[in-house]
Motif scaffolding. Structure first.
Motif, PDB file in Angstrom:
ATOM      1  N   ALA A  28       0.835  -1.210   0.000  1.00  0.00           N
ATOM      2  CA  ALA A  28       0.000   0.000   0.000  1.00  0.00           C
ATOM      3  C   ALA A  28       0.866   1.254   0.000  1.00  0.00           C
ATOM      4  O   ALA A  28       0.571   2.222  -0.720  1.00  0.00           O
ATOM      5  N   ALA A  29       1.939   1.254   0.763  1.00  0.00           N
ATOM      6  CA  ALA A  29       2.850   2.408   0.775  1.00  0.00           C
ATOM      7  C   ALA A  29       3.521   2.574  -0.584  1.00  0.00           C
ATOM      8  O   ALA A  29       3.664   3.699  -1.081  1.00  0.00           O
ATOM      9  N   PHE A  30       3.917   1.463  -1.196  1.00  0.00           N
ATOM     10  CA  PHE A  30       4.516   1.515  -2.532  1.00  0.00           C
ATOM     11  C   PHE A  30       3.530   2.098  -3.544  1.00  0.00           C
ATOM     12  O   PHE A  30       3.884   2.970  -4.346  1.00  0.00           O
ATOM     13  N   LEU A  31       2.288   1.642  -3.514  1.00  0.00           N
ATOM     14  CA  LEU A  31       1.281   2.147  -4.451  1.00  0.00           C
ATOM     15  C   LEU A  31       0.948   3.608  -4.185  1.00  0.00           C
ATOM     16  O   LEU A  31       0.694   4.373  -5.122  1.00  0.00           O
ATOM     17  N   SER A  32       0.950   4.016  -2.934  1.00  0.00           N
ATOM     18  CA  SER A  32       0.713   5.430  -2.614  1.00  0.00           C
ATOM     19  C   SER A  32       1.850   6.301  -3.136  1.00  0.00           C
ATOM     20  O   SER A  32       1.620   7.388  -3.666  1.00  0.00           O
ATOM     21  N   LEU A  33       3.075   5.820  -2.994  1.00  0.00           N
ATOM     22  CA  LEU A  33       4.226   6.560  -3.503  1.00  0.00           C
ATOM     23  C   LEU A  33       4.193   6.664  -5.028  1.00  0.00           C
ATOM     24  O   LEU A  33       4.426   7.735  -5.594  1.00  0.00           O
ATOM     25  N   THR A  34       3.866   5.567  -5.695  1.00  0.00           N
ATOM     26  CA  THR A  34       3.791   5.626  -7.159  1.00  0.00           C
ATOM     27  C   THR A  34       2.605   6.472  -7.618  1.00  0.00           C
ATOM     28  O   THR A  34       2.666   7.088  -8.686  1.00  0.00           O
ATOM     29  N   GLY A  55      -3.206   3.858  -2.183  1.00  0.00           N
ATOM     30  CA  GLY A  55      -2.571   2.550  -2.062  1.00  0.00           C
ATOM     31  C   GLY A  55      -3.347   1.471  -1.343  1.00  0.00           C
ATOM     32  O   GLY A  55      -3.454   0.349  -1.858  1.00  0.00           O
ATOM     33  N   PRO A  56      -3.903   1.726  -0.162  1.00  0.00           N
ATOM     34  CA  PRO A  56      -4.536   0.636   0.601  1.00  0.00           C
ATOM     35  C   PRO A  56      -5.665  -0.104  -0.117  1.00  0.00           C
ATOM     36  O   PRO A  56      -5.670  -1.342  -0.124  1.00  0.00           O
ATOM     37  N   PRO A  57      -6.633   0.582  -0.747  1.00  0.00           N
ATOM     38  CA  PRO A  57      -7.687  -0.210  -1.401  1.00  0.00           C
ATOM     39  C   PRO A  57      -7.194  -0.979  -2.631  1.00  0.00           C
ATOM     40  O   PRO A  57      -7.652  -2.097  -2.888  1.00  0.00           O
ATOM     41  N   VAL A  58      -6.257  -0.408  -3.359  1.00  0.00           N
ATOM     42  CA  VAL A  58      -5.720  -1.106  -4.533  1.00  0.00           C
ATOM     43  C   VAL A  58      -4.914  -2.331  -4.071  1.00  0.00           C
ATOM     44  O   VAL A  58      -5.014  -3.406  -4.667  1.00  0.00           O
ATOM     45  N   ALA A  59      -4.149  -2.177  -3.010  1.00  0.00           N
ATOM     46  CA  ALA A  59      -3.408  -3.324  -2.462  1.00  0.00           C
ATOM     47  C   ALA A  59      -4.364  -4.390  -1.937  1.00  0.00           C
ATOM     48  O   ALA A  59      -4.115  -5.584  -2.103  1.00  0.00           O
ATOM     49  N   ALA A  60      -5.467  -3.971  -1.334  1.00  0.00           N
ATOM     50  CA  ALA A  60      -6.464  -4.927  -0.836  1.00  0.00           C
ATOM     51  C   ALA A  60      -7.076  -5.713  -1.995  1.00  0.00           C
ATOM     52  O   ALA A  60      -7.299  -6.926  -1.880  1.00  0.00           O
TER      53      ALA A  60
END
Length: 128
Positions: A28-34, A55-60
């Motif tokens: 989620a942190a990686f997706l938020s950064l990207t 990030g969190p919902p996409v990672a979920a």
């Protein structure tokens, strides 16, 4: 012998749960950064903190697709849709800019993820 098995199972379950949560948080942190990188690339000067909701919902979604063996195509479409909703909520973009940010976010995530995974694999295979 039974008491050892009964005692070790909760510890194993606890370690597994902790590792899944930690992996989800890192992803989620990686997706938020990207997401921040993608928005900054297309929109210019944007703040980092609002992108933490991307990030969190996409990672979920990724975790649910992998866990329950859903169709990867449906998972990708769901992740892109949630990504678009999050970017629209954060920036209030029109459709054209929204599509651009989502495509750039997908592209940056895939490229940076491939580079990081390859680096980790390379370091992991290095002789000791």
């Amino acid at each position: 012998m039974l008491s050892l098995v009964a005692v070790s199972q909760p510890a194993t379950l606890q370690a597994t749960t902790l590792s899944v949560i930690a992996t989800w948080l890192l992803f989620a942190a990686f997706l938020s950064l990207t997401a921040f990188i993608a928005a900054r690339n297309l929109l210019g000067d944007v703040s980092l903190s609002p992108h933490a909701i991307v990030g969190p919902p996409v990672a979920a979604i990724a975790f649910l697709v992998a866990t329950f063996e859903f169709s990867p195509l449906l998972g990708l479409l769901a992740a892109l849709a949630v990504d678009a909703v999050a970017f629209r909520y954060i920036h209030g973009l029109n459709r054209r800019l929204l599509a651009g940010v989502v495509v750039i976010h997908f592209t940056v995530s895939v490229i940076l993820g491939a580079i990081l995974f390859s680096l980790i694999a390379l370091i992991g295979s290095a002789p000791v």
